[in-house]
Motif scaffolding. Structure first.
Motif, mmCIF file in Angstrom:
data_model
loop_
_atom_site.group_PDB
_atom_site.id
_atom_site.type_symbol
_atom_site.label_atom_id
_atom_site.label_comp_id
_atom_site.label_asym_id
_atom_site.label_seq_id
_atom_site.Cartn_x
_atom_site.Cartn_y
_atom_site.Cartn_z
ATOM 1 N N ASP A 195 20.246 14.321 58.343
ATOM 2 C CA ASP A 195 19.439 13.257 57.758
ATOM 3 C C ASP A 195 19.551 13.254 56.239
ATOM 4 O OD1 ASP A 195 17.864 12.231 60.202
ATOM 5 O OD2 ASP A 195 17.626 14.406 60.301
ATOM 6 N N ARG A 196 19.699 14.426 55.653
ATOM 7 C CA ARG A 196 19.867 14.533 54.207
ATOM 8 C C ARG A 196 20.492 15.885 53.883
ATOM 9 N NH1 ARG A 196 15.121 17.250 52.416
ATOM 10 N NH2 ARG A 196 13.622 17.414 54.128
ATOM 11 N N HIS A 197 20.813 16.052 52.605
ATOM 12 C CA HIS A 197 21.614 17.206 52.195
ATOM 13 C C HIS A 197 21.100 17.747 50.863
ATOM 14 C CE1 HIS A 197 24.576 15.472 55.056
ATOM 15 N NE2 HIS A 197 24.135 14.343 54.546
ATOM 16 N N TYR A 198 20.996 19.083 50.781
ATOM 17 C CA TYR A 198 20.680 19.734 49.517
ATOM 18 C C TYR A 198 21.970 20.326 48.959
ATOM 19 C CZ TYR A 198 15.658 19.679 50.656
ATOM 20 O OH TYR A 198 14.371 19.304 50.960
ATOM 21 N N LEU A 199 22.228 20.071 47.664
ATOM 22 C CA LEU A 199 23.387 20.652 46.988
ATOM 23 C C LEU A 199 22.913 21.858 46.195
ATOM 24 C CD1 LEU A 199 26.399 20.492 46.275
ATOM 25 C CD2 LEU A 199 25.806 18.927 44.413
ATOM 26 N N LEU A 200 23.450 23.029 46.546
ATOM 27 C CA LEU A 200 23.060 24.292 45.923
ATOM 28 C C LEU A 200 24.158 24.731 44.960
ATOM 29 C CD1 LEU A 200 20.788 26.536 46.164
ATOM 30 C CD2 LEU A 200 22.354 27.722 47.708
ATOM 31 N N ALA A 201 23.784 24.995 43.718
ATOM 32 C CA ALA A 201 24.754 25.440 42.714
ATOM 33 C C ALA A 201 24.117 26.531 41.867
ATOM 34 C CB ALA A 201 25.196 24.285 41.828
ATOM 35 N N GLN A 202 24.821 27.662 41.769
ATOM 36 C CA GLN A 202 24.345 28.789 40.963
ATOM 37 C C GLN A 202 22.903 29.160 41.312
ATOM 38 O OE1 GLN A 202 25.191 27.441 36.946
ATOM 39 N NE2 GLN A 202 27.264 28.277 37.038
ATOM 40 N N GLY A 203 22.635 29.140 42.607
ATOM 41 C CA GLY A 203 21.332 29.579 43.082
ATOM 42 C C GLY A 203 20.205 28.586 42.947
ATOM 43 N N ARG A 204 20.515 27.329 42.577
ATOM 44 C CA ARG A 204 19.475 26.311 42.405
ATOM 45 C C ARG A 204 19.824 25.053 43.198
ATOM 46 N NH1 ARG A 204 16.155 27.397 37.977
ATOM 47 N NH2 ARG A 204 16.906 29.066 36.602
ATOM 48 N N ILE A 205 18.804 24.351 43.662
ATOM 49 C CA ILE A 205 19.008 23.026 44.246
ATOM 50 C C ILE A 205 19.183 22.045 43.090
ATOM 51 C CG2 ILE A 205 18.017 21.178 45.649
ATOM 52 C CD1 ILE A 205 18.673 23.592 47.314
ATOM 53 N N VAL A 206 20.365 21.437 43.002
ATOM 54 C CA VAL A 206 20.645 20.546 41.879
ATOM 55 C C VAL A 206 20.589 19.076 42.272
ATOM 56 C CG1 VAL A 206 21.983 22.250 40.603
ATOM 57 C CG2 VAL A 206 23.150 20.781 42.248
ATOM 58 N N GLU A 207 20.724 18.771 43.573
ATOM 59 C CA GLU A 207 20.639 17.387 44.027
ATOM 60 C C GLU A 207 20.186 17.353 45.480
ATOM 61 O OE1 GLU A 207 23.526 14.155 42.901
ATOM 62 O OE2 GLU A 207 24.791 15.896 42.451
ATOM 63 N N THR A 208 19.494 16.278 45.830
ATOM 64 C CA THR A 208 19.216 15.955 47.225
ATOM 65 C C THR A 208 19.941 14.655 47.526
ATOM 66 O OG1 THR A 208 17.029 16.990 47.092
ATOM 67 C CG2 THR A 208 17.436 15.511 48.945
ATOM 68 N N LEU A 209 20.795 14.661 48.535
ATOM 69 C CA LEU A 209 21.699 13.545 48.798
ATOM 70 C C LEU A 209 21.420 12.927 50.165
ATOM 71 C CD1 LEU A 209 24.973 15.382 47.710
ATOM 72 C CD2 LEU A 209 23.725 13.711 46.349
ATOM 73 N N ALA A 210 21.454 11.611 50.213
ATOM 74 C CA ALA A 210 21.438 10.906 51.493
ATOM 75 C C ALA A 210 22.860 10.840 52.037
ATOM 76 C CB ALA A 210 20.884 9.493 51.296
ATOM 77 N N ASN A 211 22.986 10.498 53.319
ATOM 78 C CA ASN A 211 24.319 10.397 53.919
ATOM 79 C C ASN A 211 25.202 9.417 53.153
ATOM 80 O OD1 ASN A 211 24.314 12.254 56.031
ATOM 81 N ND2 ASN A 211 23.246 10.868 57.406
ATOM 82 N N ALA A 212 24.621 8.297 52.728
ATOM 83 C CA ALA A 212 25.409 7.305 51.992
ATOM 84 C C ALA A 212 25.948 7.889 50.691
ATOM 85 C CB ALA A 212 24.556 6.067 51.709
ATOM 86 N N ASP A 213 25.150 8.738 50.034
ATOM 87 C CA ASP A 213 25.605 9.369 48.791
ATOM 88 C C ASP A 213 26.788 10.291 49.055
ATOM 89 O OD1 ASP A 213 23.493 8.189 47.329
ATOM 90 O OD2 ASP A 213 22.142 9.818 47.907
ATOM 91 N N VAL A 214 26.715 11.066 50.148
ATOM 92 C CA VAL A 214 27.795 11.997 50.470
ATOM 93 C C VAL A 214 29.076 11.239 50.797
ATOM 94 C CG1 VAL A 214 28.570 13.797 52.060
ATOM 95 C CG2 VAL A 214 26.204 13.795 51.243
ATOM 96 N N ARG A 215 28.958 10.175 51.587
ATOM 97 C CA ARG A 215 30.155 9.397 51.934
ATOM 98 C C ARG A 215 30.763 8.761 50.689
ATOM 99 N NH1 ARG A 215 26.600 7.494 56.342
ATOM 100 N NH2 ARG A 215 27.116 8.660 58.226
ATOM 101 N N ARG A 216 29.923 8.222 49.816
ATOM 102 C CA ARG A 216 30.419 7.546 48.614
ATOM 103 C C ARG A 216 31.069 8.524 47.653
ATOM 104 N NH1 ARG A 216 27.611 6.984 44.078
ATOM 105 N NH2 ARG A 216 25.665 7.463 45.157
ATOM 106 N N ARG A 217 30.562 9.751 47.614
ATOM 107 C CA ARG A 217 31.053 10.745 46.645
ATOM 108 C C ARG A 217 31.858 11.846 47.315
ATOM 109 N NH1 ARG A 217 25.723 12.681 43.725
ATOM 110 N NH2 ARG A 217 27.246 14.103 42.790
#
Length: 227
Positions: A195-217
């Motif tokens: 349903d949604r996605h958390y992007l983890l970078a260097q131990g932190r959540i840096v973005e919360t992405l919807a499916n449309a965001d993941v497909r577009r990017r």
């Protein structure tokens, strides 16, 4: 989880991480290798003790609870090594863990959903293929009655047909109100089940992405992940 930080020795692996998984929701955790994804799952399950912050299950603070107490409240962990008991056969692996709650899948339903496990019920765990072991690891957690599945890279190294079957099983669990926190590098698979996605970078959540965001990017994210 809210404000969770975690360390290995002096090294901080997670820094003030907050996220949630709702009932009947699949959420993926995406990030480079070494970003802290597995450590995060271990913190939720209580297997990593050097952590600060709060972990809550169904409104109950379990931050100080042992892993088996968390399991009794409905957390189920499918680790990246699958955790199959090699000396036990398939059915013994399935029936060894205790069953908690009315949502537990009976053995008959397990075998209907995972026919390969029915065919291999007398086979030792060590004799199963990687895909069969992954099916068994998922089935075992569903049979315990877990309401939240913590899945660490369930599709890694598996054939496309097995990956498709795992997706169908996660969607079936979701349909019955089970929440899933999924560590996954396969972005296309993730967008099919989550349903949604958390992007983890260097131990932190840096973005919360919807499916449309993941497909577009997708191409940008694949480069970021080094895939």
């Amino acid at each position: 989880m809210k404000g969770v930080s975690a360390h290995y020795g002096e090294a901080r692996v997670l820094a003030d991480v907050s996220l949630r998984v709702g009932e009947g929701e699949v959420v993926t955790l995406v990030g480079r290798n070494g970003a802290g994804k597995t450590t995060l799952l271990r913190c939720v399950m209580g297997l990593h003790r050097r952590m600060a912050g709060t972990v809550t299950v169904a409104g109950r603070d379990v931050s100080a609870a042992a892993p088996h107490h968390r399991a009794r409240l409905g957390l189920g962990f499918v680790p990246d090594d699958r955790g199959i008991y090699a000396s036990l056969n398939v059915e013994e692996n399935l029936t060894l863990p205790p069953v908690k709650g009315s949502s537990a899948w009976p053995l008959s339903r397990i075998y209907d959903t995972f026919p390969v496990l029915a065919d291999r019920r007398r086979a030792p765990g060590a004799k199963l293929s990687g895909g069969e072991q992954q099916m068994l690891a998922l089935a075992r957690v569903l049979r315990t009655g877990a309401r939240v599945l913590l899945c660490d890279e369930p599709t890694e190294g598996l054939a496309p047909l097995i990956v498709q079957q795992i997706g169908e099983i996660l969607l079936e669990a979701k349909k019955h109100g089970v929440g899933v926190l999924l560590v996954e590098q396969n972005l296309r698979f993730a967008t099919q089940v989550a349903d949604r996605h958390y992007l983890l970078a260097q131990g932190r959540i840096v973005e919360t992405l919807a499916n449309a965001d993941v497909r577009r990017r997708e191409h940008e994210l694949l480069r970021y992940l080094g895939l």
